[in-house]
Design a protein around this motif. Sequence first.
Motif, PDB file in Angstrom:
ATOM      1  N   ALA A   1     134.056  16.179 122.218  1.00  0.00           N
ATOM      2  CA  ALA A   1     132.998  16.636 121.475  1.00  0.00           C
ATOM      3  C   ALA A   1     133.904  16.912 119.996  1.00  0.00           C
ATOM      4  O   ALA A   1     134.998  17.076 120.003  1.00  0.00           O
ATOM      5  CB  ALA A   1     132.464  17.861 121.841  1.00  0.00           C
TER       6      ALA A   1
ATOM      7  N   CYS B   1     119.217   4.972 119.488  1.00  0.00           N
ATOM      8  CA  CYS B   1     119.795   6.298 119.917  1.00  0.00           C
ATOM      9  C   CYS B   1     119.346   7.497 119.559  1.00  0.00           C
ATOM     10  O   CYS B   1     119.716   8.400 119.926  1.00  0.00           O
ATOM     11  CB  CYS B   1     121.382   6.168 119.775  1.00  0.00           C
TER      12      CYS B   1
ATOM     13  N   CYS C   1     124.091   7.325 125.013  1.00  0.00           N
ATOM     14  CA  CYS C   1     124.347   7.078 123.690  1.00  0.00           C
ATOM     15  C   CYS C   1     125.548   7.916 123.358  1.00  0.00           C
ATOM     16  O   CYS C   1     126.364   7.711 122.722  1.00  0.00           O
ATOM     17  CB  CYS C   1     123.219   7.443 122.977  1.00  0.00           C
ATOM     18  N   GLN C   2     125.727   9.251 124.356  1.00  0.00           N
ATOM     19  CA  GLN C   2     126.645   9.981 123.809  1.00  0.00           C
ATOM     20  C   GLN C   2     128.193   9.284 124.408  1.00  0.00           C
ATOM     21  O   GLN C   2     129.116   9.847 123.865  1.00  0.00           O
ATOM     22  CB  GLN C   2     126.585  11.649 124.598  1.00  0.00           C
TER      23      GLN C   2
ATOM     24  N   LEU D   1     129.927   7.825 121.358  1.00  0.00           N
ATOM     25  CA  LEU D   1     130.342   8.830 120.490  1.00  0.00           C
ATOM     26  C   LEU D   1     131.743   8.294 119.887  1.00  0.00           C
ATOM     27  O   LEU D   1     132.221   8.492 118.739  1.00  0.00           O
ATOM     28  CB  LEU D   1     130.254  10.163 120.681  1.00  0.00           C
TER      29      LEU D   1
ATOM     30  N   LEU E   1     124.227  11.089 116.118  1.00  0.00           N
ATOM     31  CA  LEU E   1     124.900  11.353 117.415  1.00  0.00           C
ATOM     32  C   LEU E   1     125.492  12.505 117.775  1.00  0.00           C
ATOM     33  O   LEU E   1     125.465  13.176 118.724  1.00  0.00           O
ATOM     34  CB  LEU E   1     125.651   9.928 117.990  1.00  0.00           C
ATOM     35  N   SER E   2     126.175  13.110 116.763  1.00  0.00           N
ATOM     36  CA  SER E   2     127.061  14.042 116.838  1.00  0.00           C
ATOM     37  C   SER E   2     126.007  15.498 117.145  1.00  0.00           C
ATOM     38  O   SER E   2     126.262  16.304 117.794  1.00  0.00           O
ATOM     39  CB  SER E   2     127.940  14.465 115.683  1.00  0.00           C
TER      40      SER E   2
ATOM     41  N   GLN F   1     123.383  15.359 118.517  1.00  0.00           N
ATOM     42  CA  GLN F   1     122.812  15.630 119.925  1.00  0.00           C
ATOM     43  C   GLN F   1     123.559  15.870 120.921  1.00  0.00           C
ATOM     44  O   GLN F   1     123.295  16.044 122.247  1.00  0.00           O
ATOM     45  CB  GLN F   1     122.394  14.251 120.154  1.00  0.00           C
ATOM     46  N   ALA F   2     125.140  15.914 120.515  1.00  0.00           N
ATOM     47  CA  ALA F   2     126.306  16.221 121.641  1.00  0.00           C
ATOM     48  C   ALA F   2     126.203  17.295 122.581  1.00  0.00           C
ATOM     49  O   ALA F   2     125.719  18.391 121.585  1.00  0.00           O
ATOM     50  CB  ALA F   2     127.591  15.843 120.993  1.00  0.00           C
ATOM     51  N   ASP F   3     126.471  17.398 123.483  1.00  0.00           N
ATOM     52  CA  ASP F   3     126.553  19.088 124.031  1.00  0.00           C
ATOM     53  C   ASP F   3     127.161  20.009 123.600  1.00  0.00           C
ATOM     54  O   ASP F   3     128.457  19.516 123.245  1.00  0.00           O
ATOM     55  CB  ASP F   3     126.951  18.563 125.659  1.00  0.00           C
TER      56      ASP F   3
END
Length: 638
Positions: free
Chosen positions: A42, A445, A468-469, A472, A631-632, A634-636
Amino acid sequence: MLIENWKILLALAATAVVGGTDTSSSTLSFLPSNLQARKPKAATAPVKDQLLIDTLEALRVMQDKYFQVNAGTWPSAIDWTAAVVGTHVAGALGSLSKGLLESPVTTTCEREDFLLRENLVTLYFSQLVAFYFGQDAFSLRNQAYDDMLWVVLGWLGSAQFIESHGKSLFDSDSAAGADTVRQDIDLALGNQSWHGSIWTPPFAHRARIFWELASKGWDTTLCGGGMIWNPRLAPYKNAITNELYIAASINMYLNFPGDSSSSPFMYDPPGAWSPSAETDEWPPRDPKYLKAALDGYKWLMNSNMTNSFGLFADGFHISKGLARDNSHATDIAAGKCDQRDEMVYTYNQGVLLSGQVGLFKATGELHYLHAGHQLIQNVIRATGYDLYRDAPIDDLARLNPWELPPWSGLGRGGVLEEACDVSGECSQDAQTFKGIWMHHFTEFCAPLGGATSTPDVETVKAAHAAACQQYLGWLRHNAMAALGTRDDEGKFGMWWTAGLLNGLTTASLMQMAGPHNDTLLPPQSRPHAKGGARDVVDYRNYGVPNDPMWIVQGANVPAADSEGEDEDEDEETFNNRATGQLPIDHQGGASRLRSRGENSANLADPNNRGRGRTVETQGGGLAVLRALWELSKQADGL
């Protein structure tokens, strides 16, 4: 156009709140087994903030340096690349709308912040409206079918932005829709919609007109179906035209809002028609668009268009089965697509992605998502990147300043690359391609939302987001490479790989190449490539060869100039003339790596060669940063 208080806007942008996606409950996977348990790295909050600032700056430079309000366009672009740049602006507006305006507005200070952010969005939207009038729609009507389909995607994307942005402002409790402010607006203005919604009908009308024009390219007499690329050249069924037909058709099915204007050129003024569904002549969700997308996808996936890397080659010629007269082709036998041009371009791997995710949304069939993820993974592998290690296959830190990583099929050192990048001879077409790939990757994505009939939709959403992650790290690697190509004005270069290779200069490239050494060049760009020049024709960079395979015998095509095709000539000229023999047949490595105007600046910067930095390369930089930003978000844990 300079934006006042730009530093204030950047500071506000850096405070935008982003949400996370929990994929821990997913049991379905679109990944190979060795990637399913790997947790992506991340980005830290400062990195995220800087990414948003860099994205905003990329958009600002593109519009300030290249867009002319009086002309309503980017004058240095050609018709089809301008359509793509407009699509980048619409996509960026959608991202800005979600990223800058999602925080609730409940206080006077927050309202002032909101107005600054909304003003930024409205500024770029006004330029998009200007482009509606600046676009040369008359010229585009007479160009190749792929040129027409870029227009469809561009204005559908603009209409989608209008819908989503209007909802965020007036149909929810976010931004200006918060309680106190919303009550004031309701009392003062009543139940209003966002002012930009008045542009939905003309945008939709242009999209419909150009879809209908382009759909005439669908042909069943040769190869059992498929779109013909250019009606003025010998039949050539290429990947990009068919991918565009699929993507445009499914987007017309999912996102076309309807159209009641019968005018072939422009939208009738308000009051001349009724917008109700009962009177629409061209209603939304017309099954013909879905059928066109399904037919196009079935044909493409059965066309044998992919090579040993799992990447789409450029297209097919038909060598037999045609008799020519002065005006048309007559099928005298079973015309087959039997001669494939093996040239590979990045955008041929990208446009299909938005078609695949659209087909999934329309049908709920998972194989479209599986195929899309497989294509993405093929592309990443072909750039020389190992998803399992989340790093380039080659250790870039161990390279000497004058060394290049080896070519891997669609890039090197983990970075997406065109075959023409290393020689610095990319055409205006090719300068647009990587940005196109990134745009459609972002569309693929994006969160799936609820538009699907899949029974276990939440599981599918989670699995799609988790896959999709995993991309990243590779995406971040490419964005950092692209950022490394910016000059002092913030303009992005074409050859992203050079942004990671410290000490690489035009002079060192020339020294490596030697007078006749082409080992640096990808196989597609080497003289006498395996299979012969006919198997690999880079017509996107060097023009359409003047031979019977490409040019209809007896066609009224001007003779080629002795100098070959000028890269700067417009697309209409490109579509209506033949060029001389490809320079690839007689130029050695050193001459192809030479910069134009060998001054100290060119020799120090490989991205000053050839066409240099352009609105197309700036669009590519914006697209990769937007993809990473989306995409960032959406990241955990973000």
